[in-house]
Enzyme design. Sequence first.
Site, PDB file in Angstrom:
ATOM      1  N   LYS A  68       0.656  -1.196  -0.213  1.00  0.00           N
ATOM      2  CA  LYS A  68      -0.251  -0.129   0.135  1.00  0.00           C
ATOM      3  C   LYS A  68       0.891   1.374  -0.060  1.00  0.00           C
ATOM      4  O   LYS A  68       0.538   2.390  -0.572  1.00  0.00           O
ATOM      5  CB  LYS A  68      -0.909  -0.152   0.962  1.00  0.00           C
ATOM      6  CG  LYS A  68      -1.943  -0.977   1.049  1.00  0.00           C
ATOM      7  CD  LYS A  68      -3.152  -0.859   2.324  1.00  0.00           C
ATOM      8  CE  LYS A  68      -4.282  -1.770   2.293  1.00  0.00           C
ATOM      9  NZ  LYS A  68      -5.272  -1.560   3.249  1.00  0.00           N
ATOM     10  N   GLY A 127      -1.950  -1.020  15.628  1.00  0.00           N
ATOM     11  CA  GLY A 127      -1.444  -1.338  14.439  1.00  0.00           C
ATOM     12  C   GLY A 127      -1.035   0.254  13.743  1.00  0.00           C
ATOM     13  O   GLY A 127      -1.754   0.989  13.955  1.00  0.00           O
ATOM     14  N   GLY A 129       0.341   0.154  10.265  1.00  0.00           N
ATOM     15  CA  GLY A 129       1.069   0.138   8.907  1.00  0.00           C
ATOM     16  C   GLY A 129      -0.085   0.905   7.891  1.00  0.00           C
ATOM     17  O   GLY A 129      -0.825   2.028   8.333  1.00  0.00           O
ATOM     18  N   GLY A 130      -0.156   0.660   6.553  1.00  0.00           N
ATOM     19  CA  GLY A 130      -0.874   1.268   5.651  1.00  0.00           C
ATOM     20  C   GLY A 130      -2.342   1.147   5.946  1.00  0.00           C
ATOM     21  O   GLY A 130      -2.888   2.310   5.823  1.00  0.00           O
ATOM     22  N   MET A 131      -2.958   0.171   6.358  1.00  0.00           N
ATOM     23  CA  MET A 131      -4.257  -0.032   6.835  1.00  0.00           C
ATOM     24  C   MET A 131      -4.435   0.859   8.008  1.00  0.00           C
ATOM     25  O   MET A 131      -5.636   1.758   8.314  1.00  0.00           O
ATOM     26  CB  MET A 131      -4.947  -1.406   6.657  1.00  0.00           C
ATOM     27  CG  MET A 131      -6.526  -1.311   7.257  1.00  0.00           C
ATOM     28  SD  MET A 131      -7.319  -0.756   5.808  1.00  0.00           S
ATOM     29  CE  MET A 131      -8.949  -1.219   6.071  1.00  0.00           C
TER      30      MET A 131
END
Length: 270
Positions: A68, A127, A129-131
Amino acid sequence: MRISRDTRLCMSLSARPGNFGTRFQNYLYEALGLDFVYKAFSTTDLPAAIGGIRALGIRGCAISMPFKEACIPLLDRLDPSAAAIGSVNTIVNDDAHLAGYNTDYIAIVRLIERYAISPDTRLVLRGSGGMGKAVASAFRDQGFRHGTIVARNEAAGRTLAEACGWDWCATPEAATGTLLVNVTPIGMSGGPEAGALAFPDAMIAASETVFDVVAIPVETPLIRAARALDRTVITGGEVLVLQGVEQFVLYTGVRPTAAQIQAAADVALA
């Protein structure tokens, strides 16, 4: 449905391709009589794969972990939905000009509205990251002022927390909140932590709403634990459907009816 030289191809790129997008998109193409076909792929050569989208005239591509962010330098333009958070989940090809979008962000905003979650709620998001960026940014932009990012990567966690005006900690036990959001692969089928809980039992018991972005399976260990305690749950399946509809619209220019969307979701999530 017959495939011909005029059929337009859409695809996805993921480290571990699933079947949801293929079933969902192809069902809607057939239901609406559109000359499109959709196929999932993985790759170990992202620049070559993105170059193939451009060179072969592939109409659109869904982007999932771990691509992503890595795909961004390979694109020509970022839509504001992706530029604001530095994460792409959808590529649209217009005459070899590749634009990056983030329909995950749009889906999260709609779920916040659907479940009428108060901006005064204190959330704990695991989390970074990208998400994680897409989900955190959606909550931030909907006015959520009290939050904690839980991330083992301190640099990434602190950066995302600061961008939202929230706190950071390395482990969930150090955070408190009544809205728990998991945007890590914990609980994902086939992963190393498939049977694990993203949050401790005590935090689930103290929560009001539990949101797990993991969609394979829809009923993750976290979702099952929250249901057992009669907590409000939001599943990754709901995210998949909403973001998939927005991808479909970007690729085809056609918006399905609610009934068509539900039928496609039933087939894809079966």
